[in-house]
Write a protein that holds these residues in place. Sequence first.
Motif, PDB file in Angstrom:
ATOM      1  N   TYR A 122      45.849  64.907  92.406  1.00 30.15           N
ATOM      2  CA  TYR A 122      46.911  63.939  92.676  1.00 30.15           C
ATOM      3  C   TYR A 122      46.328  62.529  92.776  1.00 30.15           C
ATOM      4  O   TYR A 122      45.403  62.290  93.555  1.00 30.15           O
ATOM      5  CB  TYR A 122      47.661  64.319  93.952  1.00 30.15           C
ATOM      6  N   VAL A 123      46.890  61.618  91.978  1.00 27.70           N
ATOM      7  CA  VAL A 123      46.373  60.255  91.876  1.00 27.70           C
ATOM      8  C   VAL A 123      47.497  59.264  92.167  1.00 27.70           C
ATOM      9  O   VAL A 123      48.598  59.381  91.593  1.00 27.70           O
ATOM     10  CB  VAL A 123      45.811  59.976  90.471  1.00 27.70           C
ATOM     11  N   ARG A 160      53.423  54.203 101.516  1.00 28.95           N
ATOM     12  CA  ARG A 160      53.035  54.843 102.775  1.00 28.95           C
ATOM     13  C   ARG A 160      52.511  56.265 102.560  1.00 28.95           C
ATOM     14  O   ARG A 160      51.795  56.805 103.410  1.00 28.95           O
ATOM     15  CB  ARG A 160      54.219  54.880 103.739  1.00 28.95           C
ATOM     16  N   SER A 161      52.836  56.882 101.447  1.00 26.07           N
ATOM     17  CA  SER A 161      52.423  58.265 101.199  1.00 26.07           C
ATOM     18  C   SER A 161      51.075  58.377 100.494  1.00 26.07           C
ATOM     19  O   SER A 161      50.660  59.483 100.131  1.00 26.07           O
ATOM     20  CB  SER A 161      53.488  58.977 100.356  1.00 26.07           C
ATOM     21  N   TYR A 162      50.357  57.270 100.321  1.00 23.95           N
ATOM     22  CA  TYR A 162      49.127  57.288  99.519  1.00 23.95           C
ATOM     23  C   TYR A 162      48.085  58.272 100.053  1.00 23.95           C
ATOM     24  O   TYR A 162      47.298  58.842  99.287  1.00 23.95           O
ATOM     25  CB  TYR A 162      48.521  55.878  99.447  1.00 23.95           C
ATOM     26  N   GLN A 163      48.058  58.504 101.369  1.00 23.77           N
ATOM     27  CA  GLN A 163      47.040  59.377 101.949  1.00 23.77           C
ATOM     28  C   GLN A 163      47.241  60.845 101.585  1.00 23.77           C
ATOM     29  O   GLN A 163      46.341  61.656 101.800  1.00 23.77           O
ATOM     30  CB  GLN A 163      47.020  59.220 103.469  1.00 23.77           C
ATOM     31  N   ARG A 164      48.379  61.185 101.014  1.00 28.03           N
ATOM     32  CA  ARG A 164      48.627  62.563 100.612  1.00 28.03           C
ATOM     33  C   ARG A 164      48.079  62.846  99.206  1.00 28.03           C
ATOM     34  O   ARG A 164      48.208  63.949  98.692  1.00 28.03           O
ATOM     35  CB  ARG A 164      50.130  62.859 100.672  1.00 28.03           C
ATOM     36  N   TYR A 165      47.477  61.861  98.603  1.00 26.69           N
ATOM     37  CA  TYR A 165      46.903  61.991  97.260  1.00 26.69           C
ATOM     38  C   TYR A 165      45.382  62.121  97.355  1.00 26.69           C
ATOM     39  O   TYR A 165      44.765  61.731  98.345  1.00 26.69           O
ATOM     40  CB  TYR A 165      47.290  60.787  96.406  1.00 26.69           C
ATOM     41  N   TYR A 167      43.191  60.735  95.099  1.00 24.87           N
ATOM     42  CA  TYR A 167      42.551  59.507  94.639  1.00 24.87           C
ATOM     43  C   TYR A 167      43.554  58.363  94.664  1.00 24.87           C
ATOM     44  O   TYR A 167      44.759  58.574  94.467  1.00 24.87           O
ATOM     45  CB  TYR A 167      42.031  59.656  93.198  1.00 24.87           C
ATOM     46  N   VAL A 168      43.044  57.147  94.884  1.00 24.81           N
ATOM     47  CA  VAL A 168      43.865  55.944  94.810  1.00 24.81           C
ATOM     48  C   VAL A 168      43.176  54.954  93.881  1.00 24.81           C
ATOM     49  O   VAL A 168      41.990  54.650  94.047  1.00 24.81           O
ATOM     50  CB  VAL A 168      44.075  55.301  96.200  1.00 24.81           C
ATOM     51  N   ILE A 169      43.916  54.459  92.896  1.00 24.83           N
ATOM     52  CA  ILE A 169      43.405  53.469  91.951  1.00 24.83           C
ATOM     53  C   ILE A 169      44.207  52.194  92.112  1.00 24.83           C
ATOM     54  O   ILE A 169      45.448  52.223  92.114  1.00 24.83           O
ATOM     55  CB  ILE A 169      43.518  53.981  90.497  1.00 24.83           C
ATOM     56  N   ILE A 170      43.532  51.069  92.250  1.00 23.51           N
ATOM     57  CA  ILE A 170      44.204  49.771  92.324  1.00 23.51           C
ATOM     58  C   ILE A 170      44.236  49.174  90.916  1.00 23.51           C
ATOM     59  O   ILE A 170      43.187  48.857  90.352  1.00 23.51           O
ATOM     60  CB  ILE A 170      43.496  48.827  93.312  1.00 23.51           C
ATOM     61  N   ASN A 171      45.432  49.061  90.368  1.00 22.69           N
ATOM     62  CA  ASN A 171      45.588  48.595  88.992  1.00 22.69           C
ATOM     63  C   ASN A 171      45.698  47.077  88.966  1.00 22.69           C
ATOM     64  O   ASN A 171      46.776  46.508  88.827  1.00 22.69           O
ATOM     65  CB  ASN A 171      46.826  49.241  88.350  1.00 22.69           C
ATOM     66  N   ASP A 172      44.544  46.428  89.079  1.00 26.00           N
ATOM     67  CA  ASP A 172      44.464  44.973  88.977  1.00 26.00           C
ATOM     68  C   ASP A 172      44.162  44.595  87.533  1.00 26.00           C
ATOM     69  O   ASP A 172      44.954  43.946  86.859  1.00 26.00           O
ATOM     70  CB  ASP A 172      43.389  44.449  89.930  1.00 26.00           C
TER      71      ASP A 172
END
Length: 210
Positions: A122-123, A160-165, A167-172
């Motif tokens: 999950y990303v 707010r739900s990002y912690q349930r994934y 990986y987190v990618i910042i699309n800059d």
Amino acid sequence: MQQKKSRGSLFVVSAPSGAGKTTLCRRLVSSQPGLAFSVSYTTRQPRKGEVRDVDYTFVGREDFLSMAGRGEFIEWAEVHGALYGTSGKRLEALMEAGNDVILDIDTQGAMQIKERYEGGTYVFILPPSFEVLKKRLEERMTDAKEEIEKRLRRAVSEIRSYQRYDYVIINDVLENALRELEAIILSRRVRAQMINPLWLEEGFFKQEEQ
């Protein structure tokens, strides 16, 4: 005998509207062999340039609800007044054919799938800032001002739900975000559990018996 297990892996990508997840997923599918995009069903109207069964399968609300009633969706939700759903049959066919499958879906759908499927990756895609997200939605010029404001309010809730994934990618910078998403796909493909144990047995372990 195949070196890797034949069934494909599942990758679920979510983001607030305007964060760029669809662009990232499309770019990755076009460049990565063995990676397929599972086309979702929706009741919303096609945007300019969208193609049926390529971007979405566009159906009427009544038909969609009939499909949902028959249990044809592994997840479905109402987002911004339209219904979206993932066909279980379509997804299974792709994975059974050996494809890794990427799903571009909202947070509601992602969490539904997480409850039903084991082993998915999950990303979550984040914009670099709230101001950039707002600017991207405005520059798309596909939604009225009221709709953009609604999407921005929903974005805060989704983030707010990002912690349930996983990986987190910042699309800059798009190319940087694309490389990070590609790295996640490739790292999954080379995990130990992806190796076919029968291939190891035949190719290596049986040598000890000779």
